[in-house]
Design an enzyme around this catalytic site. Structure first.
Site, mmCIF file in Angstrom:
data_model
loop_
_atom_site.group_PDB
_atom_site.id
_atom_site.type_symbol
_atom_site.label_atom_id
_atom_site.label_comp_id
_atom_site.label_asym_id
_atom_site.label_seq_id
_atom_site.Cartn_x
_atom_site.Cartn_y
_atom_site.Cartn_z
ATOM 1 N N GLU A 100 -43.072 -1.180 -28.146
ATOM 2 C CA GLU A 100 -41.999 -0.972 -27.166
ATOM 3 C C GLU A 100 -41.417 0.422 -27.278
ATOM 4 O O GLU A 100 -41.306 0.965 -28.382
ATOM 5 C CB GLU A 100 -40.851 -1.929 -27.470
ATOM 6 C CG GLU A 100 -41.113 -3.332 -27.076
ATOM 7 C CD GLU A 100 -39.872 -4.189 -27.324
ATOM 8 O OE1 GLU A 100 -40.035 -5.402 -27.380
ATOM 9 O OE2 GLU A 100 -38.767 -3.640 -27.476
ATOM 10 N N CYS A 113 -35.903 5.860 -27.198
ATOM 11 C CA CYS A 113 -35.885 5.108 -28.454
ATOM 12 C C CYS A 113 -37.342 4.793 -28.788
ATOM 13 O O CYS A 113 -37.981 4.013 -28.087
ATOM 14 C CB CYS A 113 -35.062 3.840 -28.227
ATOM 15 S SG CYS A 113 -35.026 2.751 -29.639
ATOM 16 N N CYS A 120 -42.814 -4.798 -38.137
ATOM 17 C CA CYS A 120 -42.024 -4.209 -39.225
ATOM 18 C C CYS A 120 -42.059 -5.138 -40.428
ATOM 19 O O CYS A 120 -42.055 -6.352 -40.282
ATOM 20 C CB CYS A 120 -40.573 -4.013 -38.767
ATOM 21 S SG CYS A 120 -39.562 -3.101 -39.959
ATOM 22 N N CYS A 124 -35.270 -7.644 -41.547
ATOM 23 C CA CYS A 124 -33.810 -7.765 -41.443
ATOM 24 C C CYS A 124 -33.525 -9.022 -40.617
ATOM 25 O O CYS A 124 -34.184 -9.285 -39.613
ATOM 26 C CB CYS A 124 -33.208 -6.522 -40.787
ATOM 27 S SG CYS A 124 -33.542 -5.024 -41.731
ATOM 28 N N CYS A 127 -33.032 -9.044 -36.706
ATOM 29 C CA CYS A 127 -33.884 -8.156 -35.904
ATOM 30 C C CYS A 127 -35.139 -8.894 -35.431
ATOM 31 O O CYS A 127 -35.862 -9.488 -36.237
ATOM 32 C CB CYS A 127 -34.264 -6.944 -36.755
ATOM 33 S SG CYS A 127 -35.425 -5.846 -35.928
ATOM 34 N N CYS A 345 -34.220 -4.909 -29.788
ATOM 35 C CA CYS A 345 -35.500 -4.325 -30.131
ATOM 36 C C CYS A 345 -36.526 -5.398 -30.483
ATOM 37 O O CYS A 345 -36.252 -6.321 -31.229
ATOM 38 C CB CYS A 345 -35.226 -3.413 -31.326
ATOM 39 S SG CYS A 345 -36.610 -2.989 -32.290
HETATM 40 N N1 SAH Z 1 -36.052 0.212 -39.313
HETATM 41 C C1 SAH Z 1 -35.117 1.172 -38.835
HETATM 42 C C2 SAH Z 1 -35.253 1.484 -37.351
HETATM 43 C C3 SAH Z 1 -35.431 0.325 -36.410
HETATM 44 S S1 SAH Z 1 -34.044 -0.701 -36.084
HETATM 45 C C4 SAH Z 1 -33.712 0.741 -39.166
HETATM 46 O O1 SAH Z 1 -33.523 -0.392 -39.602
HETATM 47 O O2 SAH Z 1 -32.803 1.540 -39.041
HETATM 48 C C5 SAH Z 1 -32.955 0.347 -35.200
HETATM 49 C C6 SAH Z 1 -31.519 -0.157 -35.162
HETATM 50 O O3 SAH Z 1 -31.430 -1.340 -34.340
HETATM 51 C C7 SAH Z 1 -31.011 -0.561 -36.544
HETATM 52 O O4 SAH Z 1 -29.738 -0.014 -36.785
HETATM 53 C C8 SAH Z 1 -30.994 -2.064 -36.441
HETATM 54 O O5 SAH Z 1 -30.131 -2.620 -37.336
HETATM 55 C C9 SAH Z 1 -30.625 -2.297 -34.992
HETATM 56 N N2 SAH Z 1 -30.906 -3.674 -34.535
HETATM 57 C C10 SAH Z 1 -31.982 -4.437 -34.820
HETATM 58 N N3 SAH Z 1 -31.859 -5.664 -34.281
HETATM 59 C C11 SAH Z 1 -30.690 -5.686 -33.612
HETATM 60 C C12 SAH Z 1 -29.983 -6.668 -32.852
HETATM 61 N N4 SAH Z 1 -30.484 -7.894 -32.663
HETATM 62 N N5 SAH Z 1 -28.783 -6.335 -32.337
HETATM 63 C C13 SAH Z 1 -28.256 -5.099 -32.522
HETATM 64 N N6 SAH Z 1 -28.871 -4.115 -33.230
HETATM 65 C C14 SAH Z 1 -30.055 -4.406 -33.793
#
Ligand code: SAH
Length: 355
Positions: A100, A113, A120, A124, A127, A345
């Protein structure tokens, strides 16, 4: 300025610098100006096939094609345009993987972006991308293509780039740095308009600063660290990989990064209702990040199917922000864009999977 190795078995052109292309054509017995022509057609015109480079003699195009040379562009598999014109593209790689990328327009900016990996490994909890694990890292051409694809889809020149799509950029440092070089030198997007976002990978932050300094000559891109919690216990719950990289150590590495680069670090904090959005969390966060040049970027959680977290109310978000401001912390709230179209994302890709 030395170039990083382009870790690519195939002979892919996208991602190569002007001087790389000059040398590359010279190895094939061509004059350097052919390399400059290639450069212009790759980056300015955005060609997708060798055959489109009509400035090259037909015989040369066909010889290159026969020897397996590729431009390295991706295929657009799906496009979703939100009411606010935020544009999500699902792009397909040559081996059939889907990634994406998102173009986020505003009056004076077009931010892209970009993804750095297919999937990944960081998992997290909130995510969507992490739910399916990692397939592989992206090659430099696959990262660069995303910016060209958004430029074409939105018919506008991107001004800013954030590595906040799928994947963990610090697990793909070489390709990410190569892509930054390319954005900077080949597409004219200054490093100051590029942000690399990481959840933190042990022993990589000092390496990132040093490698970037060595290979890009200077480090002016912004480092965004996805913190999400003010203490180790809560962070481990939200970011399981934090077990191997304690918060104290992560913050120490951020200070070290600031020392090497002189760039202020930005902390990302996804607000999850009732989990990490209480005033006491804001108090604790302010203690953690005060004392060194930083900036906190608050993001309201975008709900994903697999989890029961809640998006906090605007009142809660404002209260959290006020506590930080009262403590003298520089803070901003990231506006939610394209919420009507699978904003979180990884969601577009997941919805597109056949099963
Ligand atoms: N792995 C890297 C980059 C990808 S995520 C990182 O973790 O920074 C990019 C951003 O999107 C991160 O700050 C992440 O916490 C946020 N993100 C991921 N899932 C999300 C969600 N469901 N709602 C809001 N932000 C989210």
């Amino acid at each position: 300025m030395s170039n990083l190795p382009i870790a690519c078995g195939k002979d892919v052109l996208l991602g190569k610098s002007r001087s790389d292309l000059e040398q590359w054509v010279a190895l094939r017995g061509e004059e350097p100006f052919r390399g400059r022509q290639l450069h212009q057609w790759l980056y300015t015109k955005g060609v997708k096939t060798l055959d489109e480079i009509t400035v090259l003699p037909k015989t040369l195009r066909s010889t290159l094609d026969k020897s397996g040379v590729e431009i390295g562009r991706l295929e657009e598999a799906k496009r979703v345009v939100a009411l606010d014109l935020t544009t999500k593209l699902l792009l397909e790689t040559s081996d059939g993987e889907k990634i994406e990328t998102v173009g986020i327009p505003s009056e004076h900016r077009l931010t892209v972006c970009v993804s750095s990996q297919v999937g990944c490994s960081m998992a997290c909890r909130f995510c969507a991308t992490g739910k399916e694990g990692l397939t592989r890292s992206l090659e430099v051409n696959e990262i660069v293509d995303q910016v060209l694809s958004v430029r074409e889809a939105m018919n506008r020149r991107p001004s800013h780039i954030v590595f906040m799509g799928m994947g963990e950029p610090l697990l793909n440092i070489y390709a990410v740095l190569n892509a930054i070089r390319c954005f900077n030198e080949d597409l004219g997007i200054s490093q100051r308009r590029i942000t690399v976002s990481t959840v933190g990978v042990a022993n990589t932050l000092p390496k990132l600063g040093e490698l970037a300094m060595r290979h890009l000559g200077r480090v002016q891109f912004t480092l965004a660290v996805s913190l999400h919690a003010p203490n180790q216990k809560l962070r481990e719950f939200l970011v399981p990989t934090a077990k191997a990289y304690p918060l104290e150590l992560l913050l120490e590495d951020c200070r070290h990064y600031l020392d090497i680069t002189g760039r202020r670090v930005s902390f990302e904090y996804v607000l999850l209702g009732g989990v990490n959005d209480l005033p006491e969390h804001a108090e604790e966060l302010s203690l953690r990040v005060s004392g060194f040049q930083s900036h906190v970027n608050l993001i309201a959680y975008n709900p994903i199917d697999e989890e029961d977290f809640n998006r906090p109310s605007q009142r809660r978000i404002n209260a959290f922000r006020n506590v930080l401001e009262q403590k003298g912390i520089a803070v901003s709230l990231r506006a939610s864009r394209g919420l009507d179209q699978n904003a979180a994302c990884g969601q577009l890709r997941r919805n597109h999977q056949p099963n």
